[in-house]
Structure formats: structure tokens, C-alpha cells
Design a protein around this motif. Structure first.
Motif, PDB file in Angstrom:
ATOM      1  N   THR A   1      40.656 -22.069   5.768  1.00 47.77           N
ATOM      2  CA  THR A   1      39.659 -22.102   6.965  1.00 47.77           C
ATOM      3  C   THR A   1      40.334 -21.412   8.293  1.00 47.77           C
ATOM      4  O   THR A   1      41.290 -22.256   8.762  1.00 47.77           O
ATOM      5  CB  THR A   1      39.068 -23.338   7.291  1.00 47.77           C
TER       6      THR A   1
ATOM      7  N   SER B   1      37.166 -18.588   5.233  1.00 48.98           N
ATOM      8  CA  SER B   1      38.274 -19.044   4.606  1.00 48.98           C
ATOM      9  C   SER B   1      39.123 -17.713   4.305  1.00 48.98           C
ATOM     10  O   SER B   1      38.580 -17.089   3.467  1.00 48.98           O
ATOM     11  CB  SER B   1      38.279 -19.675   3.432  1.00 48.98           C
TER      12      SER B   1
ATOM     13  N   GLU C   1      38.112 -27.076  -2.183  1.00 48.90           N
ATOM     14  CA  GLU C   1      36.971 -27.750  -1.933  1.00 48.90           C
ATOM     15  C   GLU C   1      36.186 -27.349  -0.602  1.00 48.90           C
ATOM     16  O   GLU C   1      34.710 -27.363  -0.673  1.00 48.90           O
ATOM     17  CB  GLU C   1      37.318 -29.442  -1.742  1.00 48.90           C
ATOM     18  N   ASP C   2      36.715 -27.077   0.521  1.00 49.94           N
ATOM     19  CA  ASP C   2      36.217 -26.517   1.667  1.00 49.94           C
ATOM     20  C   ASP C   2      36.119 -25.115   1.794  1.00 49.94           C
ATOM     21  O   ASP C   2      35.673 -24.667   2.995  1.00 49.94           O
ATOM     22  CB  ASP C   2      37.053 -27.116   2.827  1.00 49.94           C
TER      23      ASP C   2
ATOM     24  N   ARG D   1      27.226 -23.057  -0.120  1.00 55.23           N
ATOM     25  CA  ARG D   1      28.290 -22.949   1.082  1.00 55.23           C
ATOM     26  C   ARG D   1      29.339 -22.046   0.987  1.00 55.23           C
ATOM     27  O   ARG D   1      29.918 -21.373   1.951  1.00 55.23           O
ATOM     28  CB  ARG D   1      28.653 -24.440   1.087  1.00 55.23           C
ATOM     29  N   LYS D   2      29.853 -21.750  -0.056  1.00 51.82           N
ATOM     30  CA  LYS D   2      30.989 -21.075  -0.583  1.00 51.82           C
ATOM     31  C   LYS D   2      30.562 -19.519  -0.515  1.00 51.82           C
ATOM     32  O   LYS D   2      31.575 -18.738  -0.333  1.00 51.82           O
ATOM     33  CB  LYS D   2      31.427 -21.135  -1.929  1.00 51.82           C
TER      34      LYS D   2
ATOM     35  N   ASP E   1      42.255 -24.198   0.326  1.00 52.98           N
ATOM     36  CA  ASP E   1      41.130 -25.011   0.608  1.00 52.98           C
ATOM     37  C   ASP E   1      40.186 -24.851  -0.460  1.00 52.98           C
ATOM     38  O   ASP E   1      39.075 -24.387  -0.360  1.00 52.98           O
ATOM     39  CB  ASP E   1      40.431 -25.131   1.932  1.00 52.98           C
TER      40      ASP E   1
ATOM     41  N   VAL F   1      34.843 -21.462   2.328  1.00 53.25           N
ATOM     42  CA  VAL F   1      33.844 -20.911   2.839  1.00 53.25           C
ATOM     43  C   VAL F   1      34.052 -19.416   2.858  1.00 53.25           C
ATOM     44  O   VAL F   1      34.909 -18.760   3.706  1.00 53.25           O
ATOM     45  CB  VAL F   1      33.311 -21.183   3.991  1.00 53.25           C
TER      46      VAL F   1
END
Length: 795
Positions: free
Chosen positions: A359, A348, A341-342, A199-200, A339, A344
Motif C-alpha cells: 500500500t 497497492s 490480505e490488505d 475492496r481488491k 500485502d 487494493v
């Protein structure tokens, strides 16, 4: 590693003379900027870039030995330094007009990118990317298959930034693209493909792979990607949709040819030794993955769509409202933190230089829209290969038609009018521009409909059940044009509601302005529905919805300047009236006045490449009516002026026009003149087939010598500028020889020519063989009428 450190120590403390001396005796010299003594580099003007290069080289080496996943991204040196490099390649300021006195941000980015690339920064980034990698083979061979990428979250985040830096370098540098040759090897490509599953990294990895593929001279063979099936199975829907950007390059038709337009050059390449059609090979591999097409269809027809607000007159207004709402919300939100953890990559991003990476919702929703476009585009590409029939059947079973019909309802087909009820105009765009983020999706949507219907036995799935019932009633009185397949249609796969997708497309087309961006593909979609075996019931069905009146009237009443729109209009007209007496009568009624008829004929003659399919349709229809003995029934009673009760009997203008021998000869002459073997493309090769239709019917009436003799008497002064031929017939013979090479090859499906003309393909071949015969004594051979040049030897 020790040898490398030893060398770096010697280099750092040595002199340029000692370096040169040791290189002469040992053969080992510095390969990178960082292996040179630092004092030698003091004369380089861009010292800040030199410092960055040295820092990146140190961090690259350090990264290989680090395995810790516990790291604060705000104080992590590697992440911080990579972010600095990325910031140097990004613009955080609005674009401004460039003047001689002001250095713009774009100039600064370009200068940094070039210097960074020239000093070896790209190579360091590639080494950094590949440092400590685990090849996908090791991960994919695991039984649990929990993860394709086994690297830590920190490592993947770092890799994502490196990917974005490489993308930005490739984008900013306008001249030679700074793509390292190491990126083209199988090992690197396999690793980049494995990053599609994280996902990253999946957005940036996909973009870089796409850049690499576009720079390759050859098409990527997907068999060289390790365990591609397992990788695709692991991808979630968003990642799979993103992956379609790569598939679009791997299965595109034109990418396999060195010459993208010339049919002669393409044929030559196809016949060359060692040529492999990787497009078809890649398609076969992908179609062998059972879940791929079903998943792509579900992504394409998903009803979760882009921003929609009630009362908005256009999609552009919906987007502007969405932007306003997001900006208003962000003003009162607390200051964002990074961010981790989230995160991308590619979504991001920092909002300003030095700020944390968070993001960006605008990037996120744009990415989703682009992904849907790519999925729809790839589905269309699958319908262009040699497996087209198989794909049409599979997509029909997956209820593509009904899904597309429901998705069509989400589109806003109106002129772009702003909230002040005045036409919204973007900077640099004219007042009639209809740009919006959804234009590409609409066009690819219509292309998919076009490809799905093209010579397809499943095209009637675009109707609703009630519309199919209407078509069946029309079919009862279709005579020789009766369809036999209507009772076998699976109604569970059809469009829902009272109106099917075909009717919706026609309704939109009738409301679109003449210069609309979408008119070409709207017409193409409907024309494709009519292709194949001529269907009287489908023609009447569309005529009842005013399509013939609209298309013909649009040509007569408007000065259409766009070549593509004019061509699609003529092609659609040809399919609407072909072999259909009622359509001819309706057409004559539309061209009731002499002024309208003359204007229409002028448009036909002025744009022969665009209108040749319509001319072919007229000739085919005329011969069909003659064969059935129905030609005279085309005479109709026209009301006398001021008298509704009586009138005079007139001949059909269209039939009378195309049946004239002199006019047919004139069309033959002009069509042959505008094409040659050297300039034939997929667009104008239809002109050659239209000339053959004229001559095949002449041959059936034993009048072929009459036509050839008349052509031979015409002198074409322009041919010397085209290909050096001495006569129109010499050019025609060269074209016919090409026709044999193009259409009689084993990889060519010629059923379309047979179905659309109702002439057995064997007769096409026979007629061409007669025309290209070397027998100079045969009056049906072109050679018979070609006079030798004065320089030709007769011995």
C-alpha cells in the motif's frame, strides 16, 4: 476446449502452407497470434513481447480451471507474470529531459504498449478478465447478499492486476486507444460494475469503466446495469465515493449532445426523432434510491480531512510536511512484504521494479481526496437536471448548508507560501500559481454552493441565525422588494455560529488576489445567492459587508485580463444593484471621479459579452425607478471640494448614462453584431435577451418603431463575414426565430427570465412575436425595415 487444443497442436507442428490450405477448405483459420506456428513468429523483432503473449494465453486457459484460494502471491506464476507486464507499463524513474541520444523510460513504455496491443495482448487480457466469471445477477439474487462478487481472493487480485494493465495500456498509447470492443458489451459492463463491490478491485474497475464510458459515443443507460440498486446499497462509503466517478459521466449534461457548445446544434438534436435525454433518465433512477443522497451528503461534509498541521501558512505546506514525515518513517521500517490480505488494486503498488506490491500511502490519501471531489461534483450535477427543485429541498433537509459551512472552515484560503516564507513555485508553473491537491475540491465546493442557491427558496440557510435576524430587520423597509418567505425558514437547518457560509465566502473573496484561481467561483456562488426574485434585504446585507465597494473597486483599480473573472464580477455587480436605489447611490460614490467613471465604462464597452448582464440590470433598474416615480430621488448632494458642509446636486451617473437614447441604440447595435445563430452558446445567449429587454421597454412606451428604424439605418459591414446577412436586422430576425425555438419549447423552464426581470414571460413572447411577424406593413415587425437584396425576386 478439445477442438481448440487440437487446433493448437496442428498449428504448432504444421507449416504456413498447411495452415493456408486448411483455411481455404474448412474456412477455419488462426484468429490469434498464439494459434500460429512459433517458427513463423521468429521474424518479429520484439520476441520478448511474443513470449509474454504466449505466456498470458496459456495462463488465461489455465486460470479457467483453477479454483484454489490457497496460493502464495510471491510464487504464484499467474500473479508474477501479470506483475511483469504491469512493470513494463510503469515508470520507476523520475522524468528527465528527452534528448536525441537518450531513450527515456516513457519511450520504452510506449513501445511495449503499442507492440503488446498490436499482437493481440489486449484481447487476451479481456478474455483473462472474463474467464470463469459469475454474473452479478446470480450473486445479487441471494437472500443473504453477503457478497456481490463470489470469486476467491486470489482471483480478484489477479483481476485487479488485469484491470490495471488495461488502464495503463489505454493511458500509455497516445494514438488509437486500445480498448477492446468486447469491453463495450452489456455482459462485460455488468461484470465490471460487480467488481466495484470488491475492496481488491473497486479502484481499478471504476477507472476502467470511466475510460470505457468516455470512449462511447452514447451515454450509458444505467437501467442496463443489472440490480444497480442492490449494488449501490452494498457499497461502503469509500466504494460509493469512488462510484461517483462513473455517475459523473452518466448524469453529465454535455455528454448527451454531439455538439458541446452550439445551442443551435443542441436544439436541433433535441428536436430530432428518437432523441432521448438519458441524463434525466439516469438521474430519475438514482434519485429513486432512498439512501443515495443522504450518504453522498455525509461523505461530502465529513470533517475528516486532508493533512493539517498547526502553524502552516498554506495547504501545500501541510502536504509537504506530511510527505516529509512519511518518508522519514519509511526509512526505518522493516522491508515490506507483499500485502496479500490488505491488497487494493491501484493503491497497492511496487515501489521499484520486481519489489512486492504494498500500500502506497500517498496514493491512498490522494484517492480519498479525489473521491470527495467526485462526490461534491455529483451532488452539483443532481442540481442541474429537471429534478433540481426536488434535490434542493432534499439537500436542505439533509443540512447541507451547515455541513458545507463547517467544511469551509477546514480550507486554507491563503497564497501558497513555502516554509521559507517565499512563494513556492512548482516546476513549469509561474510565480502566481496556486496549485495544490485541494484546488479541485475548493472549486467543486463553490460550484455546489452555486447550484444549491440558484433560484432556490432555501438559499437563506447559508446564513446564521443572527444574520437572518439582521436580514429580517432590513426587509421591513424594503418596500416593493419585501420578501414574504423569511418567517418560514427552518432555523434548525441553518449555519451554526455567528457567521454563515455566505459571509465566509464574501470574506475570502475580499482577500483573494485579482488573478486568484478561485475568484470566478467565489463570485458565482454569491451571485447565485442573489438570483431569482430580487431581494433588497440580501443586497443591503452584502453591501454592509463591503462587497459592492470591493467588486466595483476591483474593476476600476485593476486591469482584469481574465475573461471569466471579469464576467463573474460584472454579473455579481448587476445582481447587487438591480432595482436598489441605495446601491445605485453607493455605486455613484465609488465612481466619484470622472477618471474612475470613464475607466469603468471603458471596461464595460470593451467586454460586452461579459458585461451585458450588468447593462441589462441598469436598464431594468432605470425602468423600475421610472415606474415607481423614484428616478429623481437618485439625485444626490455631492460635497463641494474643500467644503464639507455644502455641495452641489448631481444626477446619478449610471442612470444618466444608460438613459441616453443614442447610447442604448449603440448597445443594441453592438450586441446584435457580436452574435449570430451559428455562434450562440450558453455563454453569449444572454446578449440576445439583453437586446430584448431594451425593445420590450421601448414597446411599452410605443417607441419600438423608433428603435427599429434607427437600427435599420445603421450599416454593419461585418455581418457578411458572420452569416451572409445583408443587414443587422436580418441577423436579428434570425436570432429571434431561434429564441422562439429555444425558449418556447416544452422542456424549457423560463421562470428564471421572468423572476430576474420582473417582466411577465407572456410579454417576452408577445414582443418577440411582434418582431418576427411576417407582416411587412407592420412598423413593429423587423421585416418592415429590411430592404430586399437586389437579387431578391418580388413576384
Amino acid at each position: 476446449m478439445l477442438a481448440r487444443k487440437k487446433w493448437r497442436g496442428v498449428a504448432a507442428g504444421g507449416s504456413a502452407f498447411r495452415l493456408h490450405f486448411e483455411r481455404e477448405y474448412s474456412g477455419n483459420g488462426p484468429l490469434r497470434l498464439t494459434q500460429l506456428p512459433r517458427h513463423i513468429l521468429n521474424n518479429i523483432p520484439e520476441q520478448n513481447v511474443v513470449d509474454i503473449i504466449f505466456t498470458m494465453d496459456r495462463l488465461c486457459t489455465q486460470h479457467c480451471s483453477e479454483r484454489s484460494t490457497l496460493s502464495d502471491p510471491n510464487i504464484d506464476e499467474t500473479f508474477t507474470e501479470l506483475k511483469k507486464v504491469l512493470n513494463m507499463l510503469m515508470s520507476f524513474e523520475p522524468r528527465r529531459m528527452q534528448t536525441n541520444d537518450i531513450v527515456t523510460t516513457d519511450d520504452t513504455q510506449d513501445k511495449f504498449a503499442r507492440t503488446f496491443s498490436d499482437l493481440g495482448g489486449v484481447e487476451i487480457m479481456v478474455r483473462f478478465l472474463m474467464a470463469g466469471t459469475v454474473l452479478p445477477r446470480a450473486a445479487l439474487s441471494r437472500v443473504d447478499k453477503k457478497s456481490v462478487v463470489s470469486e476467491s481472493a486470489r482471483a480478484l487480485r489477479i483481476k485487479s492486476l488485469i484491470l490495471e494493465i488495461l488502464i495503463k495500456l489505454n493511458t500509455v498509447c497516445v494514438g488509437d486507444k486500445p480498448l477492446s470492443k468486447e469491453l463495450f458489451c452489456d455482459e462485460t459492463m455488468n461484470y465490471l460494475f460487480s467488481l466495484l463491490a470488491s475492496r481488491k478491485t473497486y479502484v481499478n474497475a471504476c477507472q476502467l469503466i470511466e475510460d470505457i464510458l468516455q470512449h462511447r459515443k452514447d451515454v450509458l443507460d444505467l437501467h442496463r446495469i443489472t440490480n444497480l440498486r442492490a449494488l449501490i446499497a452494498y457499497l461502503d462509503d469509500s466504494q460509493l465515493a469512488n462510484f461517483c466517478r462513473i455517475l459523473a459521466v452518466a448524469i453529465s449534461d454535455l455528454d448527451i449532445y454531439e455538439n458541446k457548445s452550439s445551442l443551435f446544434a443542441q436544439n436541433k438534436q433535441k428536436r430530432s426523432k428518437g432523441f432521448v435525454n438519458l441524463r434525466d433518465i439516469n438521474q430519475e433512477l438514482l434519485l429513486g434510491i432512498p439512501d443515495l443522497l443522504p450518504r453522498l451528503v455525509q461523505i461530502a461534509i465529513n470533517k475528516e480531512y486532508t493533512p493539517r498541521y498547526r502553524g502552516m501558512p498554506s495547504e501545500l505546506d501541510c502536504w509537504m510536511e506530511w510527505i516529509d514525515n512519511k518518508m522519514a518513517d519509511e526509512v526505518y521500517e522493516p522491508e515490506a512484504t507483499d500485502d496479500f490480505e490488505d491488497f487494493v488494486g491501484g493503491v497497492s503498488e511496487p515501489t521499484s521494479e520486481g519489489n512486492p506490491m504494498v500500500t502506497q500511502q500517498a496514493l491512498a490519501i490522494t484517492e480519498e481526496l479525489v473521491q470527495r471531489v467526485e462526490v461534491v461534483y455529483v451532488l452539483g450535477l443532481f442540481l442541474l437536471g429537471k429534478h433540481r427543485k426536488k434535490v434542493q429541498r432534499k439537500l436542505a433537509e439533509l443540512k447541507l448548508a451547515s455541513g458545507l459551512s463547517e467544511l469551509f472552515d477546514q480550507f486554507i484560503w491563503k497564497c501558497q507560501v513555502s516554509r521559507s516564507q517565499t512563494r513556492h513555485r512548482l516546476r513549469g508553473h509561474n510565480s502566481s500559481c496556486e496549485c495544490s491537491p485541494e484546488v479541485a475540491l475548493k472549486i467543486q465546493f463553490l460550484r455546489l454552493v452555486h447550484s444549491f442557491c440558484d433560484h432556490s427558496e432555501y438559499k437563506h440557510l447559508l446564513l446564521s441565525k443572527s444574520e437572518l435576524n439582521e436580514v429580517k430587520k432590513i426587509n421591513v423597509r424594503a418596500g416593493g422588494l419585501t420578501l414574504q418567505s423569511l418567517d418560514g425558514i427552518n432555523k434548525q437547518l441553518m449555519c451554526k455560529g455567528s457567521r454563515g457560509l455566505l459571509t465566509k465566502i464574501v470574506d475570502v473573496m475580499k482577500k483573494e488576489p485579482t488573478t486568484s484561481t478561485f475568484r470566478f467561483w467565489l463570485a458565482r456562488a454569491v451571485e447565485s445567492y442573489l438570483r431569482g426574485d430580487t431581494s433588497y434585504c440580501d443586497q443591503i446585507f452584502l453591501m454592509r459587508r463591503g462587497l459592492l465597494t470591493h467588486v466595483a473597486g476591483n474593476i476600476v483599480e485593476n486591469e482584469i485580463r481574465h475573461k471569466e473573472i471579469l464576467q463573474s464580477s460584472f454579473d455579481l455587480l448587476g445582481e447587487l444593484i438591480k432595482f436598489n436605489i441605495e446601491a445605485f447611490k453607493a455605486f455613484d460614490a465609488i465612481l466619484a471621479t470622472e477618471q474612475k467613471f470613464e475607466k469603468f465604462v471603458t471596461m464595460v464597452n470593451r467586454n460586452l459579452v461579459d458585461s451585458n448582464m450588468f447593462i441589462r440590470s441598469l436598464v431594468l433598474s432605470l425602468e423600475h425607478f421610472r415606474a415607481e416615480g423614484t428616478e429623481k430621488t437618485l439625485n444626490f448632494v455631492a460635497p463641494a471640494e474643500g467644503d464639507k458642509g455644502s455641495g452641489e446636486r448631481r444626477e446619478s451617473k449610471l442612470v444618466n448614462y444608460i438613459g441616453n437614447f443614442t447610447r442604448q441604440l449603440d448597445y443594441l447595435f453592438k450586441l446584435i453584431n457580436i452574435i449570430s445563430v451559428q455562434n450562440l452558446t450558453q455563454e453569449n445567449v444572454s446578449c440576445l435577451n439583453t437586446t430584448l429587454v431594451f425593445l420590450m421597454f421601448a414597446n411599452k412606451r410605443n417607441q419600438l418603431p423608433l428603435y427599429l428604424q434607427a437600427l435599420g439605418e445603421k450599416q454593419d459591414e461585418s455581418l457578411d463575414n458572420v452569416n451572409g446577412s445583408s443587414s443587422i436586422l436580418q441577423n436579428f430576425r434570425d436570432l429571434l426565430i431561434f429564441w422562439q425555438d429555444h425558449y418556447l419549447h416544452k422542456d424549457k423552464d423560463c421562470s428564471a427570465l421572468e423572476k430576474s426581470s420582473k417582466i411577465d414571460f407572456a410579454y417576452w413572447k408577445t414582443t418577440v412575436s411582434m418582431l418576427v411577424s411576417d407582416d411587412k406593413k407592420s412598423p413593429t415587425s423587423v421585416c418592415y425595415y429590411i430592404n430586399p437584396l437586389p437579387s431578391d425576386r418580388t413576384n
